[in-house]
Design a protein around this motif. Structure first.
Motif, PDB file in Angstrom:
ATOM      1  N   CYS A  20       0.940  -1.190  -0.255  1.00 24.98           N
ATOM      2  CA  CYS A  20      -0.394   0.348   0.393  1.00 24.98           C
ATOM      3  C   CYS A  20       1.029   1.384   0.318  1.00 24.98           C
ATOM      4  O   CYS A  20       0.256   1.936  -0.350  1.00 24.98           O
ATOM      5  CB  CYS A  20      -0.484   0.227   1.308  1.00 24.98           C
ATOM      6  N   HIS A  72      -2.395  -1.461  -4.263  1.00 23.85           N
ATOM      7  CA  HIS A  72      -3.478  -1.863  -2.858  1.00 23.85           C
ATOM      8  C   HIS A  72      -3.525  -3.198  -3.735  1.00 23.85           C
ATOM      9  O   HIS A  72      -3.910  -3.369  -4.763  1.00 23.85           O
ATOM     10  CB  HIS A  72      -4.327  -0.010  -2.673  1.00 23.85           C
ATOM     11  N   CYS A 125      -9.473  -1.565  -0.109  1.00 22.29           N
ATOM     12  CA  CYS A 125      -8.636  -1.679  -0.084  1.00 22.29           C
ATOM     13  C   CYS A 125      -8.193  -2.685   1.604  1.00 22.29           C
ATOM     14  O   CYS A 125      -8.912  -2.033   1.998  1.00 22.29           O
ATOM     15  CB  CYS A 125      -7.162  -0.937  -0.187  1.00 22.29           C
ATOM     16  N   GLY A 149      -6.045  -3.679   2.377  1.00 31.17           N
ATOM     17  CA  GLY A 149      -4.473  -3.643   3.409  1.00 31.17           C
ATOM     18  C   GLY A 149      -4.820  -2.355   3.899  1.00 31.17           C
ATOM     19  O   GLY A 149      -4.512  -2.918   5.678  1.00 31.17           O
ATOM     20  N   CYS A 150      -4.978  -0.989   3.737  1.00 34.89           N
ATOM     21  CA  CYS A 150      -5.571   0.424   4.190  1.00 34.89           C
ATOM     22  C   CYS A 150      -6.684   0.720   4.594  1.00 34.89           C
ATOM     23  O   CYS A 150      -6.888   1.729   5.188  1.00 34.89           O
ATOM     24  CB  CYS A 150      -4.262   1.549   3.584  1.00 34.89           C
TER      25      CYS A 150
END
Ligand SMILES: [Zn+2]
Length: 54
Positions: free
Chosen positions: A10, A15, A33, A35-36
């Protein structure tokens, strides 16, 4: 499959969204996303970019 943590990806604007949770906005697939948590859209298979102005 990648061994890199998604959070690290990220940080370099790579992403990843869960394709089962994305929606089609008429132009791109859009989702969150994993991840984030940012809103992202798909530019190509397995390539996601932040949604909106950067
Ligand atoms: Zn992300």
């Amino acid at each position: 499959m990648s061994i890199l943590p998604q959070a690290l990806l990220c940080s370099v604007n790579k992403h990843r969204a869960d394709r089962h949770k994305v929606t089609w906005d008429g132009v791109h697939y859009v989702g969150k996303c994993e991840g984030c948590g940012a809103e992202v859209y798909r530019i190509a298979p397995k390539q996601w970019r932040l949604l909106g102005p950067q």
